[in-house]
Design a protein around this motif. Structure first.
Motif, PDB file in Angstrom:
ATOM      1  N   ALA A 194       5.200  -9.378   0.563  1.00 41.67           N
ATOM      2  CA  ALA A 194       5.038 -10.398  -0.465  1.00 41.67           C
ATOM      3  C   ALA A 194       3.771 -11.194  -0.276  1.00 41.67           C
ATOM      4  O   ALA A 194       3.156 -11.638  -1.240  1.00 41.67           O
ATOM      5  N   GLU A 195       3.370 -11.426   0.998  1.00 40.35           N
ATOM      6  CA  GLU A 195       2.254 -12.322   1.236  1.00 40.35           C
ATOM      7  C   GLU A 195       1.026 -11.620   1.804  1.00 40.35           C
ATOM      8  O   GLU A 195      -0.069 -12.145   1.748  1.00 40.35           O
ATOM      9  N   GLY A 196       1.224 -10.444   2.403  1.00 38.81           N
ATOM     10  CA  GLY A 196       0.131  -9.859   3.146  1.00 38.81           C
ATOM     11  C   GLY A 196      -0.569  -8.708   2.481  1.00 38.81           C
ATOM     12  O   GLY A 196      -1.394  -8.058   3.096  1.00 38.81           O
ATOM     13  N   GLY A 197      -0.214  -8.407   1.237  1.00 40.06           N
ATOM     14  CA  GLY A 197      -0.855  -7.291   0.572  1.00 40.06           C
ATOM     15  C   GLY A 197      -2.352  -7.492   0.438  1.00 40.06           C
ATOM     16  O   GLY A 197      -2.839  -8.611   0.302  1.00 40.06           O
ATOM     17  N   LEU A 198      -3.092  -6.397   0.498  1.00 42.38           N
ATOM     18  CA  LEU A 198      -4.542  -6.469   0.384  1.00 42.38           C
ATOM     19  C   LEU A 198      -4.962  -6.454  -1.079  1.00 42.38           C
ATOM     20  O   LEU A 198      -4.379  -5.746  -1.901  1.00 42.38           O
ATOM     21  N   GLY A 199      -6.002  -7.231  -1.379  1.00 38.98           N
ATOM     22  CA  GLY A 199      -6.522  -7.294  -2.742  1.00 38.98           C
ATOM     23  C   GLY A 199      -7.796  -6.490  -2.874  1.00 38.98           C
ATOM     24  O   GLY A 199      -7.842  -5.296  -2.597  1.00 38.98           O
ATOM     25  N   GLY A 200      -8.860  -7.161  -3.272  1.00 37.87           N
ATOM     26  CA  GLY A 200     -10.124  -6.477  -3.491  1.00 37.87           C
ATOM     27  C   GLY A 200     -10.727  -5.933  -2.206  1.00 37.87           C
ATOM     28  O   GLY A 200     -10.440  -6.391  -1.101  1.00 37.87           O
ATOM     29  N   VAL A 201     -11.597  -4.927  -2.372  1.00 34.49           N
ATOM     30  CA  VAL A 201     -12.286  -4.328  -1.237  1.00 34.49           C
ATOM     31  C   VAL A 201     -13.677  -3.915  -1.701  1.00 34.49           C
ATOM     32  O   VAL A 201     -13.869  -3.539  -2.860  1.00 34.49           O
ATOM     33  N   ALA A 202     -14.652  -4.028  -0.821  1.00 35.95           N
ATOM     34  CA  ALA A 202     -16.038  -3.681  -1.157  1.00 35.95           C
ATOM     35  C   ALA A 202     -16.635  -2.864  -0.024  1.00 35.95           C
ATOM     36  O   ALA A 202     -16.331  -3.098   1.156  1.00 35.95           O
ATOM     37  N   HIS A 203     -17.485  -1.914  -0.379  1.00 34.59           N
ATOM     38  CA  HIS A 203     -18.183  -1.098   0.623  1.00 34.59           C
ATOM     39  C   HIS A 203     -19.557  -1.689   0.878  1.00 34.59           C
ATOM     40  O   HIS A 203     -20.307  -1.982  -0.044  1.00 34.59           O
ATOM     41  N   GLN A 213      -7.260 -10.441   1.758  1.00 36.97           N
ATOM     42  CA  GLN A 213      -5.803 -10.527   1.740  1.00 36.97           C
ATOM     43  C   GLN A 213      -5.368 -11.514   0.681  1.00 36.97           C
ATOM     44  O   GLN A 213      -5.875 -12.634   0.617  1.00 36.97           O
ATOM     45  N   GLY A 214      -4.426 -11.076  -0.160  1.00 36.21           N
ATOM     46  CA  GLY A 214      -4.033 -11.819  -1.344  1.00 36.21           C
ATOM     47  C   GLY A 214      -3.868 -13.312  -1.215  1.00 36.21           C
ATOM     48  O   GLY A 214      -4.726 -14.093  -1.608  1.00 36.21           O
ATOM     49  N   SER A 215      -2.750 -13.763  -0.636  1.00 36.78           N
ATOM     50  CA  SER A 215      -2.426 -15.186  -0.683  1.00 36.78           C
ATOM     51  C   SER A 215      -3.092 -15.999   0.410  1.00 36.78           C
ATOM     52  O   SER A 215      -3.219 -17.213   0.279  1.00 36.78           O
ATOM     53  N   THR A 216      -3.520 -15.374   1.510  1.00 37.69           N
ATOM     54  CA  THR A 216      -4.108 -16.151   2.603  1.00 37.69           C
ATOM     55  C   THR A 216      -5.617 -16.285   2.477  1.00 37.69           C
ATOM     56  O   THR A 216      -6.209 -17.178   3.073  1.00 37.69           O
ATOM     57  N   GLY A 217      -6.261 -15.381   1.754  1.00 35.63           N
ATOM     58  CA  GLY A 217      -7.709 -15.449   1.604  1.00 35.63           C
ATOM     59  C   GLY A 217      -8.481 -14.916   2.790  1.00 35.63           C
ATOM     60  O   GLY A 217      -9.711 -15.008   2.818  1.00 35.63           O
TER      61      GLY A 217
END
Length: 376
Positions: A194-203, A213-217
């Motif tokens: 719920a809280e630790g899913g990964l969001g955006g990613v860049a190479h 990381q979604g909610s923690t930044g």
């Protein structure tokens, strides 16, 4: 009658001040904001296509991607009929070197590549099911050299790798992706999802990925060959300082922008991204930042949609859908630090102009004095 020398000097001075005004006006240009809406679009994900010169957005309601012009004109770029109609397209990326569009779908989770050289609707190159069909992709990063794509899981703590031929593998799965406050919390086994899913990613061209990381930044540096990960910033994980992070993008000057919720952060590093620091921040005045993209190297744009609470659950469809005039925006970020730098340049130019003006006045004065002496 003014001498030819005097007229030539006056002309040069006028040209200089005209150039000064043009440069000043360019530095003080208005922030670029694109307002758009389309029934049932529910935009999510953002990418810039440098060849076609338009933005691309996915949809949370259907397996479709739309283009958005600078004038706010929305056109359906593709809508894949081979996917369930309730699928969504939460993440996308443009492989401009190969003119491919990569789209990560949910319900079920998959990654598809489309040929941007083909007529609309673009021809599908491949479609690969991701190892966890129930996952929701959080972002896509492209290695432009190899053509490999890296897809994060917004409902888990891992990154998949999909090669140029569409073969998926689990690339990076590390305990470090779990939120620090939930690690070892046996009473909340769902916390990691719920809280630790990964969001955006860049190479990053230096051989690593930056994932948020979604909610923690928190921001993670991930080795692009082995998948080993380490946190480069943990400010978002501290209580009271939680900062959402839904997207990440890399500027041509090496800066990295993380966006989510009500703000965007410009991060820099002096040690190869072993540690990152916040160089500047910009607030989102109204709505929620869903994604970020870089246009023309350094211009940063956010996809901003109405808050779901304010939107009455209408998924940000905008006033084209008849929902109280609310619309979506793709807006350029105005950084305070860059504005200050631009103002410094304007002041420098003004100072040079004044110095040139007084020098010209002194020379004209000397010329008039010499001419009067000759006449006398």
């Amino acid at each position: 009658m003014p001498s030819p020398t005097s007229l030539s000097s006056t002309k040069r001075l006028l040209h200089f001040f005209l150039l000064l005004l043009l440069v000043g006006s360019a530095l003080a240009r208005n922030r670029h904001v694109i307002t758009f809406g389309s029934p049932g679009l529910a935009p999510v994900g953002l990418a810039w296509d440098p060849t076609a010169q338009h933005f691309l957005v996915g949809s949370r309601l259907r397996p479709a991607v739309s283009s958005v012009s600078d004038a706010g004109v929305v056109e359906t770029l593709l809508s894949d009929p081979l996917l369930p109609p309730d699928s969504s397209a939460p993440a996308l990326a443009v492989d401009n070197r190969r003119r491919r569009l990569l789209v990560a779908f949910a319900r079920p989770a998959s990654l598809a590549a489309y040929d941007l050289r083909s007529p609309r609707p673009h021809r599908r190159i491949f479609s690969s099911s991701l190892p966890d069909p129930a996952a929701v992709p959080g972002g896509i990063a492209m290695d432009s050299t190899t053509g490999d794509a890296f897809v994060t899981s917004a409902t888990g703590n891992l990154i998949w790798k999909v090669d140029l031929d569409g073969n998926p593998t689990v690339f990076s799965k590390s305990p470090i992706y779990f939120p620090q406050e939930s690690a070892g919390d046996e009473d909340r086994p769902e916390a990691a999802t719920a809280e630790g899913g990964l969001g955006g990613v860049a190479h990053v061209s230096w051989g690593f990925l930056l994932a948020v990381q979604g909610s923690t930044g928190r921001v993670f540096k991930v080795d692009a060959e082995w998948g080993a990960a380490r946190a480069v910033t943990d400010a978002g994980a501290k209580k009271g300082l939680a900062t959402e992070a839904e997207g990440v993008a890399v500027r041509s000057d090496g800066g990295v922008v993380v966006a989510g919720g009500r703000a965007a952060r410009w991060l820099t590093s002096q040690d190869g991204w072993a540690v990152a620091a916040v160089y500047d921040e910009a607030a989102v005045e109204e709505g929620r930042a869903r994604a970020v993209a870089v246009r023309e190297g350094r211009r940063v744009y956010l996809l901003v949609t109405p808050e779901e609470e304010e939107d009455g659950g209408n998924m940000g469809r905008g006033d084209d859908g008849g929902y109280e005039g609310k619309r979506n925006r793709i807006e350029e970020v105005e950084w305070r630090r860059e504005s200050e730098e631009d103002m410094v340049w304007v002041l420098v130019l003004v100072g040079l102009g004044l110095a040139y003006f007084f020098y010209w006045r002194f020379q004209m004065g000397q010329l008039v004095t010499n001419m009067n002496k000759k006449r006398a």
